[in-house]
Enzyme design. Structure first.
Site, mmCIF file in Angstrom:
data_model
loop_
_atom_site.group_PDB
_atom_site.id
_atom_site.type_symbol
_atom_site.label_atom_id
_atom_site.label_comp_id
_atom_site.label_asym_id
_atom_site.label_seq_id
_atom_site.Cartn_x
_atom_site.Cartn_y
_atom_site.Cartn_z
ATOM 1 N N GLU A 164 35.578 17.005 0.138
ATOM 2 C CA GLU A 164 34.832 16.661 1.342
ATOM 3 C C GLU A 164 33.847 17.802 1.624
ATOM 4 O O GLU A 164 34.264 18.921 1.944
ATOM 5 C CB GLU A 164 35.775 16.480 2.535
ATOM 6 C CG GLU A 164 35.073 16.194 3.843
ATOM 7 C CD GLU A 164 36.013 16.299 5.037
ATOM 8 O OE1 GLU A 164 35.851 15.509 5.978
ATOM 9 O OE2 GLU A 164 36.896 17.194 5.041
ATOM 10 N N ASP A 206 0.841 -1.201 0.000
ATOM 11 C CA ASP A 206 0.000 0.000 0.000
ATOM 12 C C ASP A 206 0.875 1.249 0.000
ATOM 13 O O ASP A 206 1.386 1.660 1.043
ATOM 14 C CB ASP A 206 -0.912 -0.022 1.233
ATOM 15 C CG ASP A 206 -1.758 1.239 1.360
ATOM 16 O OD1 ASP A 206 -1.770 2.054 0.413
ATOM 17 O OD2 ASP A 206 -2.393 1.408 2.415
ATOM 18 N N GLU A 231 33.788 10.530 19.254
ATOM 19 C CA GLU A 231 33.767 11.867 18.658
ATOM 20 C C GLU A 231 33.853 12.947 19.736
ATOM 21 O O GLU A 231 33.986 12.664 20.910
ATOM 22 C CB GLU A 231 32.533 12.046 17.772
ATOM 23 C CG GLU A 231 32.813 11.906 16.274
ATOM 24 C CD GLU A 231 33.768 12.959 15.750
ATOM 25 O OE1 GLU A 231 33.958 14.018 16.397
ATOM 26 O OE2 GLU A 231 34.349 12.737 14.673
ATOM 27 N N GLU A 271 31.747 7.709 15.918
ATOM 28 C CA GLU A 271 31.818 7.675 14.462
ATOM 29 C C GLU A 271 32.445 6.364 14.017
ATOM 30 O O GLU A 271 33.425 5.898 14.613
ATOM 31 C CB GLU A 271 32.642 8.850 13.928
ATOM 32 C CG GLU A 271 32.752 8.888 12.410
ATOM 33 C CD GLU A 271 33.580 10.069 11.912
ATOM 34 O OE1 GLU A 271 34.460 9.854 11.065
ATOM 35 O OE2 GLU A 271 33.353 11.206 12.396
ATOM 36 N N ARG A 302 31.300 19.344 4.058
ATOM 37 C CA ARG A 302 31.301 19.180 5.509
ATOM 38 C C ARG A 302 29.997 19.578 6.199
ATOM 39 O O ARG A 302 29.834 19.346 7.392
ATOM 40 C CB ARG A 302 32.460 19.983 6.115
ATOM 41 C CG ARG A 302 33.815 19.452 5.683
ATOM 42 C CD ARG A 302 34.964 20.277 6.255
ATOM 43 N NE ARG A 302 34.968 20.330 7.702
ATOM 44 C CZ ARG A 302 35.448 19.368 8.503
ATOM 45 N NH1 ARG A 302 35.939 18.257 7.985
ATOM 46 N NH2 ARG A 302 35.425 19.519 9.814
ATOM 47 N N GLU A 307 28.171 10.454 12.006
ATOM 48 C CA GLU A 307 28.322 10.445 13.462
ATOM 49 C C GLU A 307 26.984 10.095 14.117
ATOM 50 O O GLU A 307 25.928 10.195 13.491
ATOM 51 C CB GLU A 307 28.806 11.821 13.945
ATOM 52 C CG GLU A 307 30.160 12.211 13.362
ATOM 53 C CD GLU A 307 30.529 13.663 13.593
ATOM 54 O OE1 GLU A 307 31.676 14.027 13.341
ATOM 55 O OE2 GLU A 307 29.640 14.449 14.018
ATOM 56 N N GLU A 351 30.842 10.164 6.394
ATOM 57 C CA GLU A 351 31.328 9.918 7.761
ATOM 58 C C GLU A 351 30.188 10.244 8.724
ATOM 59 O O GLU A 351 30.074 11.364 9.213
ATOM 60 C CB GLU A 351 32.547 10.786 8.065
ATOM 61 C CG GLU A 351 33.732 10.522 7.149
ATOM 62 C CD GLU A 351 34.889 11.472 7.425
ATOM 63 O OE1 GLU A 351 34.670 12.517 8.097
ATOM 64 O OE2 GLU A 351 35.998 11.200 6.960
ATOM 65 N N ARG A 389 39.364 23.161 8.251
ATOM 66 C CA ARG A 389 38.128 22.464 8.545
ATOM 67 C C ARG A 389 36.965 23.404 8.869
ATOM 68 O O ARG A 389 35.863 22.946 9.146
ATOM 69 C CB ARG A 389 38.340 21.479 9.705
ATOM 70 C CG ARG A 389 39.237 20.322 9.307
ATOM 71 C CD ARG A 389 39.603 19.427 10.488
ATOM 72 N NE ARG A 389 40.535 18.381 10.075
ATOM 73 C CZ ARG A 389 40.203 17.142 9.750
ATOM 74 N NH1 ARG A 389 38.940 16.782 9.795
ATOM 75 N NH2 ARG A 389 41.097 16.269 9.377
ATOM 76 N N HIS A 415 30.210 14.400 7.166
ATOM 77 C CA HIS A 415 31.042 14.874 6.070
ATOM 78 C C HIS A 415 30.949 13.855 4.927
ATOM 79 O O HIS A 415 31.029 12.646 5.149
ATOM 80 C CB HIS A 415 32.494 15.020 6.518
ATOM 81 C CG HIS A 415 32.652 15.851 7.750
ATOM 82 N ND1 HIS A 415 33.671 15.677 8.659
ATOM 83 C CD2 HIS A 415 31.890 16.862 8.247
ATOM 84 C CE1 HIS A 415 33.552 16.542 9.656
ATOM 85 N NE2 HIS A 415 32.470 17.271 9.414
#
Length: 471
Positions: free
Chosen positions: A359, A51, A213, A221, A361, A132, A130, A340, A270
């Site tokens: 990457e 359904d 983490e 992580e 983030r 977490e 990645e 970062r 990330h």
């Protein structure tokens, strides 16, 4: 595997049940189980009915019949069920037209992979999220007409440093923002994460590492090795399934909610990504940070469309409790090699051309991975096709910039409502190759506005009582 091999695999493992799974519109897995006698090679063509009107964001009740068509390549034995159970991930098909369903997230992700090949730019897109998560010993929450509260607890929580605990308080609670990489006994979750990682490996997921983490209160992580877009989205959902069920086995509640705790780091995801062609990585070159011009254009597309991407990559009202300027989440739309605090980073761990990747983030693991990976790929391809210049890299600490220096740097949206507005006005890049349809995008926007944005906006917040009750 072929359907015939799946049946042989089931017989070899004494399977008693088969569990067909698919992913709904917001990104949660759904399932239905059948005796193994119901599974035949025909099912891999004809599918099994269900359904569709009972699935969030899907069919109306007058056109509710849908088909689950299992993908033989996704077979594994469920590690948590009492009775031996074969699991198969399904694609969703219209029973009348036999066409793939336009709101099936897995089909949208497949179309994004197909569009990459159609452009001739590359033939493979690799993704490596990645994700977490938090592990709590207790999680209570409720909202009603006259009340609204939540209460979370963790034996690792810094707030329990002075608490009376059974057998005595043995201390070693990670301080706020100091939970990254400590050895036991401060990291009390080592064995549980190892069990999760080993269970994933037994299910065919390549694991690279796991660790505690940054946040207090059980933030963790586990890192998977990169894989192709659809396969990695499949694996991320299995990852979440394993994390939640191993946690429950140990009396813990796992959550991928972006910001469950005040005054400490939120939960991010990330997402590493790259494009290859004929076995050659296309992001490696002799430009900035060893990147190619094509790779820089890909970054340009990501940065240009990030405010619209956010409607998928950060799809909850809670996501924007994490995306706050001046804190840990990268809200500034800039790129860098090692910085970062930038929204996009070019990791410098290895000089190998095969390791060259971007990457992104800002995403978080509350997202639907099929849709989020597809949206980011389409944004990056738009950057390549239109040669979008990402500008100069920003290698300074963005959080340390003066107000004047930071003024020209665009930022992520401050709320889900704004992100949905951005998607509404900027989505043409998603329509190419019929990867997304206007119907799918309209449904996503309206579903999020009606069921999440409006519902949260209507309710008093607990902290409003602190601020306003005595006015």
């Amino acid at each position: 595997m072929t359907p015939k091999q799946v049946l042989e695999f089931a017989k070899k493992n004494n399977v008693e049940m088969v569990d067909l799974r698919f992913t709904d519109w917001p990104g949660q897995q759904q399932h239905c189980s059948y005796p193994i006698s119901e599974l035949s090679e025909d099912i891999f063509e004809d599918g099994m009915g269900f359904d569709g009107s009972s699935i969030r964001g899907w069919q109306a009740i007058n056109e509710s019949d849908m088909l689950m068509v299992p993908d033989a390549n996704t077979a594994f034995i469920d590690p948590f069920f009492q009775h031996p159970t074969l699991v198969l991930t399904c694609d969703i098909v219209d029973p009348i037209t036999k066409e793939p369903y336009s709101r099936d997230p897995r089909w949208i992700a497949r179309k994004a992979e197909n569009y990459l090949k159609l452009t001739g730019i590359g033939d493979t897109a690799f993704f490596g999220p990645e994700a977490e998560f938090f592990l709590f010993n207790n999680a209570q929450f409720h909202t009603g007409t006259n009340e609204g509260y939540y209460f979370l607890d963790s034996e690792e929580g810094k707030w329990r440093s002075g608490a009376e605990e059974e057998g005595g308080n043995l201390a070693y609670k990670p301080r706020h923002k100091e939970g990254y990489f400590p050895v036991p006994p401060t990291d009390s979750l080592q064995d549980i994460r190892s069990e999760m990682a080993l269970e994933m490996q037994r299910l065919g997921i390549d694991i690279e590492a796991h660790h505690h983490e940054v946040a207090t209160g059980g933030q963790c992580e586990i890192d998977m090795r990169f894989d192709t877009l659809v396969k990695m989205a499949d694996q991320l959902l299995t990852y979440k399934y394993v994390v939640k069920n191993v946690a429950r086995k140990h009396g813990l509640a796992a959550t991928f909610m972006p910001k469950p705790l005040f005054e400490d780091n939120g939960t991010g995801m990330h997402v590493h990504q790259s494009i290859w062609k004929d076995g050659t990585p296309l992001f490696a070159g002799d430009g900035y940070a060893g990147f190619s011009q094509l790779g820089l254009w890909y970054i340009g597309g990501i940065l240009k469309h990030s405010r619209a991407i956010a409607a998928f990559s950060n799809p909850t009202t809670n996501s924007y409790k994490r995306l706050v300027p001046g804190f840990e989440a990268p809200v500034n739309l800039a790129y860098s090699s090692r910085n970062r605090s930038a929204a996009c980073r070019i990791p410098m761990y290895s000089p190998s051309p095969k390791a060259k990747r971007i990457e992104v983030r800002y995403p978080d693991p509350s997202c639907n991975p099929y849709l989020t990976f597809a949206v980011m790929l389409m944004a990056g391809l738009d950057g390549i096709e239109n040669k979008i210049d990402p500008g100069q890299p920003l290698d300074k600490d963005i959080y340390g910039l003066s107000a004047e220096e930071a003024q020209g740097i665009p930022t992520m949206p401050g709320s889900l409502d704004v992100a949905l507005d951005e998607l509404e006005i900027n989505h043409d890049f998603l329509l190419r190759g019929d990867v997304f349809t206007e119907d799918a995008l309209h449904t996503w926007i309206e579903y999020k506005r009606e069921n999440e944005v409006a519902q949260v906006a209507l309710r008093p917040h607990p902290h409003e009582f602190e601020l306003y009750f005595d006015i």
